[in-house]
Design a protein around this motif. Structure first.
Motif, short mmCIF file in Angstrom:
data_model
loop_
_atom_site.label_atom_id
_atom_site.label_comp_id
_atom_site.label_asym_id
_atom_site.label_seq_id
_atom_site.Cartn_x
_atom_site.Cartn_y
_atom_site.Cartn_z
N PHE A 138 0.83 -1.20 0.00
CA PHE A 138 0.00 0.00 0.00
C PHE A 138 0.86 1.26 0.00
O PHE A 138 0.55 2.24 -0.69
CB PHE A 138 -0.92 -0.02 1.22
N ILE A 139 1.95 1.23 0.78
CA ILE A 139 2.85 2.39 0.82
C ILE A 139 3.46 2.64 -0.55
O ILE A 139 3.61 3.79 -0.99
CB ILE A 139 3.93 2.18 1.89
N ASN A 140 3.82 1.56 -1.26
CA ASN A 140 4.39 1.73 -2.59
C ASN A 140 3.39 2.31 -3.59
O ASN A 140 3.79 2.89 -4.60
CB ASN A 140 4.89 0.38 -3.10
N GLN A 141 2.09 2.15 -3.31
CA GLN A 141 1.06 2.69 -4.19
C GLN A 141 0.64 4.11 -3.80
O GLN A 141 -0.11 4.74 -4.55
CB GLN A 141 -0.17 1.78 -4.18
N LEU A 142 1.11 4.59 -2.66
CA LEU A 142 0.68 5.90 -2.21
C LEU A 142 1.08 7.05 -3.15
O LEU A 142 0.29 7.97 -3.34
CB LEU A 142 1.22 6.17 -0.80
N PRO A 143 2.30 7.04 -3.74
CA PRO A 143 2.59 8.11 -4.69
C PRO A 143 1.62 8.16 -5.86
O PRO A 143 1.17 9.24 -6.26
CB PRO A 143 4.02 7.79 -5.15
N GLU A 144 1.28 7.01 -6.42
CA GLU A 144 0.31 6.97 -7.52
C GLU A 144 -1.07 7.41 -7.04
O GLU A 144 -1.79 8.12 -7.76
CB GLU A 144 0.25 5.56 -8.10
N LEU A 145 -1.45 7.00 -5.83
CA LEU A 145 -2.73 7.42 -5.27
C LEU A 145 -2.78 8.93 -5.10
O LEU A 145 -3.77 9.58 -5.46
CB LEU A 145 -2.96 6.73 -3.92
N SER A 146 -1.72 9.49 -4.56
CA SER A 146 -1.67 10.94 -4.39
C SER A 146 -1.73 11.67 -5.72
O SER A 146 -2.38 12.71 -5.86
CB SER A 146 -0.40 11.32 -3.62
N LEU A 231 3.24 16.31 -1.84
CA LEU A 231 3.23 15.04 -1.13
C LEU A 231 3.63 13.89 -2.05
O LEU A 231 4.29 12.95 -1.61
CB LEU A 231 1.84 14.80 -0.53
N THR A 232 3.26 13.96 -3.32
CA THR A 232 3.64 12.91 -4.26
C THR A 232 5.15 12.82 -4.40
O THR A 232 5.73 11.72 -4.39
CB THR A 232 3.00 13.18 -5.63
N GLU A 233 5.81 13.95 -4.53
CA GLU A 233 7.28 13.95 -4.63
C GLU A 233 7.92 13.41 -3.35
O GLU A 233 8.88 12.63 -3.41
CB GLU A 233 7.77 15.37 -4.91
N THR A 234 7.38 13.82 -2.21
CA THR A 234 7.94 13.35 -0.94
C THR A 234 7.78 11.85 -0.79
O THR A 234 8.69 11.14 -0.33
CB THR A 234 7.25 14.08 0.23
N LEU A 235 6.63 11.32 -1.17
CA LEU A 235 6.39 9.89 -1.06
C LEU A 235 7.29 9.09 -1.99
O LEU A 235 7.73 7.98 -1.65
CB LEU A 235 4.91 9.58 -1.36
N GLU A 236 7.56 9.63 -3.17
CA GLU A 236 8.48 8.95 -4.08
C GLU A 236 9.88 8.87 -3.47
O GLU A 236 10.55 7.83 -3.56
CB GLU A 236 8.52 9.70 -5.42
N GLU A 237 10.33 9.95 -2.85
CA GLU A 237 11.66 9.96 -2.23
C GLU A 237 11.71 8.98 -1.06
O GLU A 237 12.70 8.24 -0.89
CB GLU A 237 12.01 11.37 -1.76
N ARG A 238 10.66 8.96 -0.24
CA ARG A 238 10.63 8.04 0.90
C ARG A 238 10.58 6.59 0.43
O ARG A 238 11.15 5.70 1.06
CB ARG A 238 9.43 8.34 1.79
N LYS A 239 9.93 6.35 -0.67
CA LYS A 239 9.85 5.00 -1.22
C LYS A 239 11.23 4.49 -1.59
O LYS A 239 11.60 3.34 -1.28
CB LYS A 239 8.93 5.01 -2.44
N GLU A 240 12.03 5.33 -2.25
CA GLU A 240 13.38 4.93 -2.62
C GLU A 240 14.26 4.77 -1.38
O GLU A 240 15.09 3.84 -1.31
CB GLU A 240 13.99 5.97 -3.56
N THR A 241 14.09 5.65 -0.40
CA THR A 241 14.89 5.55 0.82
C THR A 241 14.58 4.27 1.58
O THR A 241 15.49 3.59 2.08
CB THR A 241 14.62 6.77 1.72
N PHE A 308 17.74 -3.98 16.38
CA PHE A 308 18.85 -3.31 15.72
C PHE A 308 18.60 -3.10 14.24
O PHE A 308 19.07 -2.10 13.66
CB PHE A 308 20.14 -4.12 15.91
N SER A 309 17.89 -4.05 13.63
CA SER A 309 17.65 -3.95 12.19
C SER A 309 16.41 -3.14 11.84
O SER A 309 16.09 -3.01 10.66
CB SER A 309 17.51 -5.36 11.60
N LYS A 310 15.71 -2.63 12.82
CA LYS A 310 14.50 -1.86 12.58
C LYS A 310 14.83 -0.38 12.65
O LYS A 310 15.15 0.15 13.70
CB LYS A 310 13.42 -2.21 13.61
N ILE A 311 14.76 0.28 11.51
CA ILE A 311 15.06 1.71 11.42
C ILE A 311 13.83 2.40 10.82
O ILE A 311 13.38 2.05 9.74
CB ILE A 311 16.29 1.99 10.54
N ASP A 312 13.27 3.33 11.56
CA ASP A 312 12.13 4.10 11.07
C ASP A 312 12.60 5.17 10.11
O ASP A 312 13.45 6.00 10.46
CB ASP A 312 11.37 4.73 12.23
N VAL A 313 12.05 5.12 8.92
CA VAL A 313 12.44 6.09 7.89
C VAL A 313 11.32 7.13 7.78
O VAL A 313 10.16 6.77 7.61
CB VAL A 313 12.65 5.40 6.54
#
Length: 313
Positions: A138-146, A231-241, A308-313
Motif C-alpha cells: 500500500f505504501i508503494n502505491q501511495l505516490p500513484e494514489l496521491s 506530497l507525491t514527490e515526498t512519497l516517491e523519495e521516501r519509497k526509494e529511501t 537493531f535492524s528496525k530503522i524508522d524512515v
C-alpha cells in the motif's frame, strides 16, 4: 360516452402509476436484499454462489463476541486474507497440536508444550507478516494514489468522487481499501471517519500524512492540489529511501532468524549423535530449567537483533 372515456383514461393512468410504484418498490427491495446478502456473506453467515463456503460458523460467532475476537477480526481484515476469526482460531489450534506432537516425537516429551507455544507465535507472526507485506504494498502505491487524487481534484471533482475514481483505477491492496472507503462514504459516513478507519487498518507514517492532508483540506475548504503534488514527490523519495534501507539491513534480518534455527538444529544434532540424550537432559528439573533458559535467551537475542535492524524512515 365522455364519462366512460374519462373513466377509462383515469383507470389506465392509475394502473400505470401503481405499476411504476410497484416496479420502484421491487427494485429497491431487490437492492436492499442484495446489500444484506453481501453484508452477511462478508461475516460468513451465508455463502454466495461462486464464493468459498465459510467453515466453523458456530465457533466464529463465539469468537467474534469476545474482545480478543474483535481485535483478531480487525487484524485479519488488515491482512487481506479470506479468513474469518473462527477459521483462524481452528487452524491455529490444529497447528499447535501438530507441532506439539512433532516436538514430542522428534525431541522429547518435555519439548511438546514448548513447540505448542511456538505454534501460537508462528500463527500470530504469520498474521503480522501478511499485514506488514500488505502495508508495504500500500505504501508503494501511495505516490500513484496521491497523483490520481491531485489530478482529479484539479479537474474539479469532489474528494468523494476522486476517492471512488482512485479505487477503480488502482490495483489491490490500495484499490480494495479505497473501495471500502467509497462504500462507507456512500452510506453517509464522513470523510474523517472513513479515512481514519483506513489509517487504523494499515498504519504507516506515509498514510497518516496523506489522510491528515485530505482531512484538513476537506475541513478548511482550501485547495488540495498543491499539497498533493508536493506530497507525491515526498512519497516517491521516501519509497526509494525505504528500499535502500531494507537492502542494507537484509543481512542483519537473516542473522536474527538464523540464531534460533542454529539452536534448534544443535539439539537435533545432539539427539542424532547420541539417541536419548534429550530425554536424559530433560528428565531432571535442572535440565528442564536449563532448556527453558536457553530458549528464553534465544528469544531475547532474536528480539534484540530485530530491534537493531528496525530503522524508522
Amino acid at each position: 360516452m365522455n364519462n366512460l372515456a374519462l373513466l377509462t383514461i383515469g383507470g389506465t393512468m392509475l394502473c400505470c402509476v401503481l405499476g411504476v410504484i410497484g416496479i420502484h418498490a421491487y427494485s429497491s427491495g431487490a437492492a436492499q436484499r442484495a446489500a444484506l446478502v453481501e453484508r452477511l456473506s462478508q461475516t460468513g453467515q451465508i455463502a454466495l454462489p461462486g464464493r468459498r463456503r465459510r467453515r466453523f460458523r458456530s465457533i466464529d460467532r463465539r469468537v467474534r463476541r469476545t474482545q480478543l475476537g474483535k481485535k483478531l477480526e480487525l487484524r485479519i481484515a488488515s491482512t487481506g486474507l479470506d479468513l474469518t476469526p473462527g477459521e483462524f482460531v481452528v487452524y491455529m489450534l490444529v497447528t499447535v497440536a501438530a507441532l506439539w506432537m512433532i516436538g514430542q516425537a522428534m525431541l522429547a516429551s518435555f519439548f511438546g508444550p514448548l513447540c505448542g507455544l511456538l505454534g501460537i507465535y508462528v500463527a500470530m507472526a504469520f498474521l503480522n507478516w501478511q499485514r506488514q507485506k500488505r502495508i508495504e504494498k500500500f505504501i508503494n502505491q501511495l505516490p500513484e494514489l496521491s497523483r490520481i487524487l491531485a489530478n482529479a481534484t484539479q479537474a474539479g471533482l469532489a474528494l468523494r468522487m476522486a476517492l471512488s475514481m482512485a479505487a477503480d483505477e488502482l490495483e489491490a491492496p490500495a484499490g480494495d481499501e479505497l473501495k471500502k472507503v467509497a462504500d462507507q462514504l456512500a452510506v453517509g459516513r464522513s470523510i474523517d471517519e472513513a479515512l481514519g478507519e483506513l489509517a487504523k487498518r494499515l498504519p504507516s507514517r506515509e498514510l497518516v500524512v496523506l489522510v491528515t492532508t485530505l482531512v484538513l483540506s476537506n475541513r478548511a475548504g482550501g485547495t488540495v492540489v498543491g499539497s498533493l503534488r508536493n506530497l507525491t514527490e515526498t512519497l516517491e523519495e521516501r519509497k526509494e529511501t525505504r528500499r535502500e534501507v531494507r537492502t542494507q539491513l537484509s543481512q542483519v534480518s537473516m542473522t536474527a532468524y538464523s540464531v534460533p534455527v542454529i539452536g534448534v538444529g544443535s539439539l537435533l544434532l545432539i539427539d542424532n549423535m547420541q539417541p536419548g540424550a534429550l530425554d536424559k537432559m530433560t528428565g531432571s528439573s535442572i535440565g528442564q530449567v536449563a532448556v527453558v533458559v536457553a530458549f528464553a535467551l534465544y528469544a531475547v537475542g532474536f528480539v534484540i537483533i530485530r530491534r537493531f535492524s528496525k530503522i524508522d524512515v
